[in-house]
Scaffold this motif. Structure first.
Motif, PDB file in Angstrom:
ATOM      1  N   MET A 103       0.819  -1.200   0.000  1.00 34.27           N
ATOM      2  CA  MET A 103       0.000   0.000   0.000  1.00 34.27           C
ATOM      3  C   MET A 103       0.862   1.264   0.000  1.00 34.27           C
ATOM      4  O   MET A 103       0.573   2.196  -0.700  1.00 34.27           O
ATOM      5  N   SER A 104       1.931   1.299   0.761  1.00 33.50           N
ATOM      6  CA  SER A 104       2.772   2.484   0.821  1.00 33.50           C
ATOM      7  C   SER A 104       3.514   2.722  -0.494  1.00 33.50           C
ATOM      8  O   SER A 104       4.049   3.793  -0.717  1.00 33.50           O
ATOM      9  N   ASP A 105       3.537   1.730  -1.385  1.00 35.56           N
ATOM     10  CA  ASP A 105       4.181   1.897  -2.690  1.00 35.56           C
ATOM     11  C   ASP A 105       3.442   2.917  -3.549  1.00 35.56           C
ATOM     12  O   ASP A 105       4.017   3.482  -4.469  1.00 35.56           O
ATOM     13  N   ASN A 106       2.158   3.152  -3.280  1.00 36.46           N
ATOM     14  CA  ASN A 106       1.371   4.095  -4.061  1.00 36.46           C
ATOM     15  C   ASN A 106       1.519   5.538  -3.584  1.00 36.46           C
ATOM     16  O   ASN A 106       0.989   6.434  -4.210  1.00 36.46           O
ATOM     17  N   ILE A 107       2.219   5.742  -2.493  1.00 34.31           N
ATOM     18  CA  ILE A 107       2.408   7.095  -1.969  1.00 34.31           C
ATOM     19  C   ILE A 107       3.602   7.724  -2.688  1.00 34.31           C
ATOM     20  O   ILE A 107       4.712   7.208  -2.616  1.00 34.31           O
ATOM     21  N   PRO A 108       3.383   8.842  -3.403  1.00 33.71           N
ATOM     22  CA  PRO A 108       4.490   9.479  -4.113  1.00 33.71           C
ATOM     23  C   PRO A 108       5.507  10.076  -3.142  1.00 33.71           C
ATOM     24  O   PRO A 108       5.160  10.461  -2.026  1.00 33.71           O
ATOM     25  N   ALA A 109       6.764  10.135  -3.581  1.00 38.97           N
ATOM     26  CA  ALA A 109       7.822  10.726  -2.761  1.00 38.97           C
ATOM     27  C   ALA A 109       7.537  12.209  -2.572  1.00 38.97           C
ATOM     28  O   ALA A 109       7.090  12.896  -3.487  1.00 38.97           O
ATOM     29  N   ARG A 110       7.785  12.684  -1.367  1.00 38.05           N
ATOM     30  CA  ARG A 110       7.565  14.105  -1.066  1.00 38.05           C
ATOM     31  C   ARG A 110       8.777  14.902  -1.514  1.00 38.05           C
ATOM     32  O   ARG A 110       9.909  14.574  -1.142  1.00 38.05           O
ATOM     33  N   PRO A 111       8.594  15.953  -2.312  1.00 39.34           N
ATOM     34  CA  PRO A 111       9.727  16.780  -2.738  1.00 39.34           C
ATOM     35  C   PRO A 111      10.389  17.458  -1.544  1.00 39.34           C
ATOM     36  O   PRO A 111       9.725  17.747  -0.546  1.00 39.34           O
ATOM     37  N   PRO A 112      11.705  17.715  -1.631  1.00 39.53           N
ATOM     38  CA  PRO A 112      12.377  18.419  -0.542  1.00 39.53           C
ATOM     39  C   PRO A 112      11.810  19.832  -0.361  1.00 39.53           C
ATOM     40  O   PRO A 112      11.358  20.451  -1.313  1.00 39.53           O
ATOM     41  N   LYS A 113      11.852  20.320   0.863  1.00 39.45           N
ATOM     42  CA  LYS A 113      11.368  21.656   1.218  1.00 39.45           C
ATOM     43  C   LYS A 113       9.941  21.886   0.725  1.00 39.45           C
ATOM     44  O   LYS A 113       9.644  22.873   0.063  1.00 39.45           O
ATOM     45  N   SER A 114       9.083  20.940   1.064  1.00 38.81           N
ATOM     46  CA  SER A 114       7.683  21.087   0.681  1.00 38.81           C
ATOM     47  C   SER A 114       6.793  20.687   1.853  1.00 38.81           C
ATOM     48  O   SER A 114       7.228  20.009   2.773  1.00 38.81           O
ATOM     49  N   PHE A 115       5.558  21.124   1.779  1.00 40.33           N
ATOM     50  CA  PHE A 115       4.555  20.756   2.766  1.00 40.33           C
ATOM     51  C   PHE A 115       3.551  19.857   2.056  1.00 40.33           C
ATOM     52  O   PHE A 115       3.093  20.172   0.965  1.00 40.33           O
ATOM     53  N   ARG A 116       3.251  18.727   2.655  1.00 36.27           N
ATOM     54  CA  ARG A 116       2.300  17.792   2.064  1.00 36.27           C
ATOM     55  C   ARG A 116       0.992  17.841   2.822  1.00 36.27           C
ATOM     56  O   ARG A 116       0.956  17.800   4.040  1.00 36.27           O
ATOM     57  N   ILE A 117      -0.075  17.927   2.065  1.00 32.67           N
ATOM     58  CA  ILE A 117      -1.405  17.824   2.648  1.00 32.67           C
ATOM     59  C   ILE A 117      -2.111  16.666   1.950  1.00 32.67           C
ATOM     60  O   ILE A 117      -1.989  16.494   0.746  1.00 32.67           O
ATOM     61  N   ILE A 118      -2.765  15.860   2.743  1.00 34.92           N
ATOM     62  CA  ILE A 118      -3.450  14.682   2.221  1.00 34.92           C
ATOM     63  C   ILE A 118      -4.944  14.963   2.220  1.00 34.92           C
ATOM     64  O   ILE A 118      -5.534  15.247   3.264  1.00 34.92           O
ATOM     65  N   LEU A 119      -5.529  14.907   1.035  1.00 34.13           N
ATOM     66  CA  LEU A 119      -6.969  15.111   0.892  1.00 34.13           C
ATOM     67  C   LEU A 119      -7.629  13.746   0.778  1.00 34.13           C
ATOM     68  O   LEU A 119      -7.301  12.969  -0.120  1.00 34.13           O
ATOM     69  N   ASP A 120      -8.520  13.440   1.687  1.00 35.47           N
ATOM     70  CA  ASP A 120      -9.245  12.172   1.662  1.00 35.47           C
ATOM     71  C   ASP A 120     -10.712  12.501   1.391  1.00 35.47           C
ATOM     72  O   ASP A 120     -11.433  12.927   2.292  1.00 35.47           O
ATOM     73  N   LEU A 121     -11.121  12.309   0.153  1.00 40.47           N
ATOM     74  CA  LEU A 121     -12.436  12.767  -0.277  1.00 40.47           C
ATOM     75  C   LEU A 121     -13.446  11.628  -0.393  1.00 40.47           C
ATOM     76  O   LEU A 121     -13.169  10.617  -1.031  1.00 40.47           O
ATOM     77  N   PRO A 122     -14.632  11.803   0.188  1.00 41.63           N
ATOM     78  CA  PRO A 122     -15.685  10.790   0.083  1.00 41.63           C
ATOM     79  C   PRO A 122     -16.350  10.784  -1.293  1.00 41.63           C
ATOM     80  O   PRO A 122     -16.998   9.825  -1.678  1.00 41.63           O
ATOM     81  N   ARG A 123     -16.185  11.904  -2.043  1.00 38.17           N
ATOM     82  CA  ARG A 123     -16.736  11.986  -3.406  1.00 38.17           C
ATOM     83  C   ARG A 123     -15.823  12.862  -4.251  1.00 38.17           C
ATOM     84  O   ARG A 123     -15.018  13.640  -3.717  1.00 38.17           O
ATOM     85  N   SER A 124     -15.931  12.745  -5.547  1.00 34.14           N
ATOM     86  CA  SER A 124     -15.086  13.547  -6.426  1.00 34.14           C
ATOM     87  C   SER A 124     -15.488  15.021  -6.344  1.00 34.14           C
ATOM     88  O   SER A 124     -16.612  15.359  -5.981  1.00 34.14           O
ATOM     89  N   GLU A 125     -14.540  15.870  -6.667  1.00 31.55           N
ATOM     90  CA  GLU A 125     -14.764  17.318  -6.649  1.00 31.55           C
ATOM     91  C   GLU A 125     -14.358  17.884  -7.998  1.00 31.55           C
ATOM     92  O   GLU A 125     -13.370  17.448  -8.590  1.00 31.55           O
ATOM     93  N   LYS A 126     -15.108  18.863  -8.491  1.00 32.86           N
ATOM     94  CA  LYS A 126     -14.837  19.434  -9.812  1.00 32.86           C
ATOM     95  C   LYS A 126     -13.655  20.388  -9.819  1.00 32.86           C
ATOM     96  O   LYS A 126     -12.967  20.513 -10.825  1.00 32.86           O
TER      97      LYS A 126
END
Length: 85
Positions: free
Chosen positions: A1-24
């Motif tokens: 499962m962790s193989d699908n997580i993209p590498a975080r670029p250096p000097k960046s902030f990551r926010i994870i959006l967990d959406l129950p439905r798609s958004e336009k």
């Protein structure tokens, strides 16, 4: 499962959006998520103009690619990286 997580670029902030439905549009969803998080005070208080500039300057990435404010978001988990934070 962790193989699908993209590498975080250096000097960046990551926010994870967990959406129950798609958004336009990603801009409204991302701004709301930034205002609700407590890990980065500068991004929590970001103005709309500064937020727009992050998109214009290519500092918001999804899967290592530039995101547009009008990018659609699929249901599920999306990893968004903001460069320079």
């Amino acid at each position: 499962m962790s193989d699908n997580i993209p590498a975080r670029p250096p000097k960046s902030f990551r926010i994870i959006l967990d959406l129950p439905r798609s958004e336009k549009r990603m801009d409204n969803v991302l701004l709301k998520a930034l205002r609700e998080q407590n890990d980065n005070a500068k991004l929590k208080e970001i103005s709309r103009a500064e937020f727009k500039e992050l998109f214009t300057s290519g500092k918001i990435l999804i899967k290592g690619q530039r995101a547009k404010p009008s990018s659609a978001l699929a249901t599920g988990t999306t990893y968004v990286d903001i460069l320079g934070y």
